[in-house]
Design a protein around this motif. Structure first.
Motif, PDB file in Angstrom:
ATOM      1  N   UNK A 206       0.910  -1.127   0.158  1.00 49.54           N
ATOM      2  CA  UNK A 206      -0.011   0.185  -0.188  1.00 49.54           C
ATOM      3  C   UNK A 206       0.812   1.272   0.075  1.00 49.54           C
ATOM      4  N   UNK A 207       2.023   1.348   0.695  1.00 48.27           N
ATOM      5  CA  UNK A 207       2.854   2.338   0.744  1.00 48.27           C
ATOM      6  C   UNK A 207       3.399   3.060  -0.620  1.00 48.27           C
ATOM      7  N   UNK A 208       3.454   1.791  -1.528  1.00 46.74           N
ATOM      8  CA  UNK A 208       3.926   2.084  -2.883  1.00 46.74           C
ATOM      9  C   UNK A 208       2.769   3.263  -3.681  1.00 46.74           C
ATOM     10  N   UNK A 209       1.489   3.272  -3.268  1.00 46.44           N
ATOM     11  CA  UNK A 209       0.338   4.000  -3.799  1.00 46.44           C
ATOM     12  C   UNK A 209       0.416   5.228  -3.145  1.00 46.44           C
ATOM     13  N   UNK A 210       1.200   5.503  -2.138  1.00 43.82           N
ATOM     14  CA  UNK A 210       0.732   6.790  -1.316  1.00 43.82           C
ATOM     15  C   UNK A 210       2.329   7.473  -1.507  1.00 43.82           C
ATOM     16  N   UNK A 211       3.394   6.769  -2.191  1.00 46.57           N
ATOM     17  CA  UNK A 211       4.807   7.434  -2.054  1.00 46.57           C
ATOM     18  C   UNK A 211       5.369   7.573  -0.753  1.00 46.57           C
ATOM     19  N   UNK A 212       5.029   6.525   0.141  1.00 50.42           N
ATOM     20  CA  UNK A 212       5.533   6.364   1.190  1.00 50.42           C
ATOM     21  C   UNK A 212       6.283   4.940   1.422  1.00 50.42           C
ATOM     22  N   UNK A 213       6.952   5.000   2.456  1.00 51.79           N
ATOM     23  CA  UNK A 213       7.599   3.643   2.802  1.00 51.79           C
ATOM     24  C   UNK A 213       7.514   3.470   4.425  1.00 51.79           C
ATOM     25  N   UNK A 214       7.689   2.359   4.634  1.00 53.08           N
ATOM     26  CA  UNK A 214       7.373   1.329   6.144  1.00 53.08           C
ATOM     27  C   UNK A 214       8.855   1.341   6.906  1.00 53.08           C
ATOM     28  N   UNK A 215       9.266   2.132   7.834  1.00 53.38           N
ATOM     29  CA  UNK A 215      10.239   1.593   8.643  1.00 53.38           C
ATOM     30  C   UNK A 215      10.015   0.884   9.869  1.00 53.38           C
ATOM     31  N   UNK A 216      10.600  -0.306   9.878  1.00 54.08           N
ATOM     32  CA  UNK A 216      10.429  -1.353  11.022  1.00 54.08           C
ATOM     33  C   UNK A 216      11.543  -1.287  11.846  1.00 54.08           C
ATOM     34  N   UNK A 217      12.410  -0.359  11.888  1.00 56.08           N
ATOM     35  CA  UNK A 217      13.506  -0.631  12.531  1.00 56.08           C
ATOM     36  C   UNK A 217      13.325  -0.127  14.032  1.00 56.08           C
ATOM     37  N   UNK A 218      13.740  -0.691  15.188  1.00 53.62           N
ATOM     38  CA  UNK A 218      13.009  -0.439  16.391  1.00 53.62           C
ATOM     39  C   UNK A 218      13.634   0.812  17.223  1.00 53.62           C
ATOM     40  N   UNK A 219      14.654   1.566  16.550  1.00 55.72           N
ATOM     41  CA  UNK A 219      15.043   2.728  17.099  1.00 55.72           C
ATOM     42  C   UNK A 219      15.475   3.502  16.113  1.00 55.72           C
ATOM     43  N   UNK A 220      14.973   4.078  15.020  1.00 52.99           N
ATOM     44  CA  UNK A 220      15.470   4.779  14.033  1.00 52.99           C
ATOM     45  C   UNK A 220      16.138   6.375  14.515  1.00 52.99           C
ATOM     46  N   UNK A 221      15.550   6.791  15.788  1.00 55.64           N
ATOM     47  CA  UNK A 221      15.823   8.172  16.197  1.00 55.64           C
ATOM     48  C   UNK A 221      16.628   7.707  17.696  1.00 55.64           C
ATOM     49  N   UNK A 222      17.757   7.862  18.051  1.00 57.92           N
ATOM     50  CA  UNK A 222      18.320   7.365  19.295  1.00 57.92           C
ATOM     51  C   UNK A 222      17.981   8.396  20.223  1.00 57.92           C
ATOM     52  N   UNK A 223      18.189   7.917  21.633  1.00 61.45           N
ATOM     53  CA  UNK A 223      17.877   8.859  22.549  1.00 61.45           C
ATOM     54  C   UNK A 223      16.280   8.625  23.345  1.00 61.45           C
ATOM     55  N   UNK A 224      16.205   9.342  24.375  1.00 56.55           N
ATOM     56  CA  UNK A 224      14.952   9.475  25.084  1.00 56.55           C
ATOM     57  C   UNK A 224      13.766  10.002  24.593  1.00 56.55           C
ATOM     58  N   UNK A 225      14.298  11.134  23.406  1.00 56.51           N
ATOM     59  CA  UNK A 225      13.128  12.101  22.842  1.00 56.51           C
ATOM     60  C   UNK A 225      12.209  11.568  22.202  1.00 56.51           C
ATOM     61  N   UNK A 226      12.557  10.176  21.398  1.00 56.72           N
ATOM     62  CA  UNK A 226      11.487   9.532  20.419  1.00 56.72           C
ATOM     63  C   UNK A 226      11.482   8.298  21.114  1.00 56.72           C
ATOM     64  N   UNK A 227      10.069   7.795  20.902  1.00 60.58           N
ATOM     65  CA  UNK A 227       9.880   6.336  21.280  1.00 60.58           C
ATOM     66  C   UNK A 227      10.433   5.523  20.033  1.00 60.58           C
ATOM     67  N   UNK A 228      10.720   4.444  20.431  1.00 63.18           N
ATOM     68  CA  UNK A 228      11.131   3.275  19.534  1.00 63.18           C
ATOM     69  C   UNK A 228       9.748   2.510  18.980  1.00 63.18           C
ATOM     70  N   UNK A 229       9.823   1.485  18.091  1.00 63.44           N
ATOM     71  CA  UNK A 229       8.913   0.767  17.689  1.00 63.44           C
ATOM     72  C   UNK A 229       8.802  -0.540  18.103  1.00 63.44           C
ATOM     73  N   UNK A 230       7.979  -1.260  18.719  1.00 63.29           N
ATOM     74  CA  UNK A 230       8.011  -2.607  19.102  1.00 63.29           C
ATOM     75  C   UNK A 230       6.913  -3.388  18.513  1.00 63.29           C
TER      76      UNK A 230
END
Length: 345
Positions: A206-230
């Motif tokens: 579906x992301x192809x149709x919206x010109x998006x892409x999906x990031x499954x990395x658990x912590x693309x932004x390091x540190x405590x300012x931004x939550x990771x993905x679980x």
């Protein structure tokens, strides 16, 4: 005769494993007459073989309705070598054996978090091109253009998953702007893991149709300012669900078993998970293990309903990362909790 589109879907040899697919077009009188035959592919282009011995085999094992096509099906495949042995990247094969030998009607609820990225900016959806959005606080389950980005995409994904026949049970905006979660379950180990991979395939497609892409990395932004993905995993055995009088003891017993094989579980709970499991942002540190009732800072959260003798018992393992493989998670959960022996990876 009718024309049918069969999307053969498999997992490659990358770390973490990525979804691959290609389309077989067949003629059949009706759906019941479709033959899901084996099909070859170039394993040297998926990090699963050398170029000199590149032929790999796809064996269809499950299918779902393709919500993108009329007369289409999404076909889950296992990867085999040409000598008939399962390829080393075929984690589903191991789960099949474990389920057949040891499963105790285990059921799962997968909470899949992910981040939508805008291909034009290469930043999470809703983020400014330069710098960062306002701090976290208003985004979780938020409503309104200043708090949420991507709802149209997310709701379309939900509709497509339901059309495909998945046990798709919910969506919500997550703590970081552009981050979302959906839920699959309750489902049994094998078909449920297939469903999660199909839901990811639909999300990526579906992301192809919206010109998006999906990031499954658990912590693309390091540190405590931004939550990771679980990918929190809710787990129960048939006994936990049925024996309401003793369910609390059964859940605690399962937690104790999990405490004896911490490293073994972490090893299959996702790549780069150490950047997410820091002890901050609603996680327990990867260096410790604890469980508690209603505790979202714990490795394992036991829901408050464990004290209610009218509801089924279960536990929530909060450690798996967003890029974890459900085949491996279900496999190790069954072997740890249902048979209670030392786990071998």
């Amino acid at each position: 005769m009718k024309t049918f589109f069969l999307e053969y879907i498999w997992l490659d040899g990358n770390t973490p494993q990525q979804i691959r697919s290609k389309t077989k077009i067949v003629q059949a009188k009706n759906e019941e007459k479709i033959k899901l035959s084996e099909w070859g592919f170039d394993g040297s282009s998926t990090n699963q073989a050398l170029t000199s011995k590149s032929e790999m085999v796809l064996k269809p094992v499950n299918k779902f309705k393709d919500p993108f096509r009329d007369n289409g099906f999404l076909v889950i495949c296992e990867v085999y070598n040409t000598d008939g042995t399962p390829h080393e990247t075929n984690k589903r094969y191991s789960l099949v054996k474990t389920v057949d030998s040891y499963d105790q009607k285990t059921m799962y609820g997968f909470e899949q978090e992910y981040i939508i990225y805008d291909r034009k900016t290469n930043k999470p959806l809703g983020w400014p091109v330069d710098g960062y959005p306002k701090p976290q606080g208003d985004y979780y389950c938020g409503v309104g253009g200043s708090s949420v980005s991507g709802r149209k995409f997310v709701e379309r994904h939900a509709e497509l998953c339901i059309e495909a026949g998945l046990s798709f049970t919910g969506i919500n905006a997550e703590v970081m702007l552009g981050q979302w979660e959906y839920q699959i379950g309750p489902v049994y180990a094998l078909d449920g893991s297939d469903q999660l991979w199909i839901s990811r395939w639909i999300l990526n497609r579906l992301s192809e149709d919206f010109d998006y892409f999906i990031e499954y990395h658990p912590k693309p932004y390091r540190g405590d300012d931004w939550n990771g993905s679980g990918m929190h995993v809710n787990f129960s055995t048939g006994e936990m669900r049925d024996d309401l009088k003793n369910k609390k003891d059964l859940v605690i017993e399962a937690c104790e078993k999990l405490s004896s094989v911490i490293d073994e579980h972490i090893s299959v709970y996702g790549i780069d998970n150490e950047f997410r499991l820091t002890g901050a942002n609603e996680t327990c540190s990867i260096k410790e293990f604890k469980y508690g009732i209603g505790d979202r800072t714990a490795s394992i959260r036991i829901p408050y309903s464990v004290n209610d003798d009218t509801t089924p018992g279960y536990l929530e393992d909060r450690r798996p990362a967003s890029n974890a493989n459900p085949y491996e998670i279900c496999d190790i959960m069954i072997r740890t909790i249902c048979i209670g022996v030392e786990v071998e990876n």
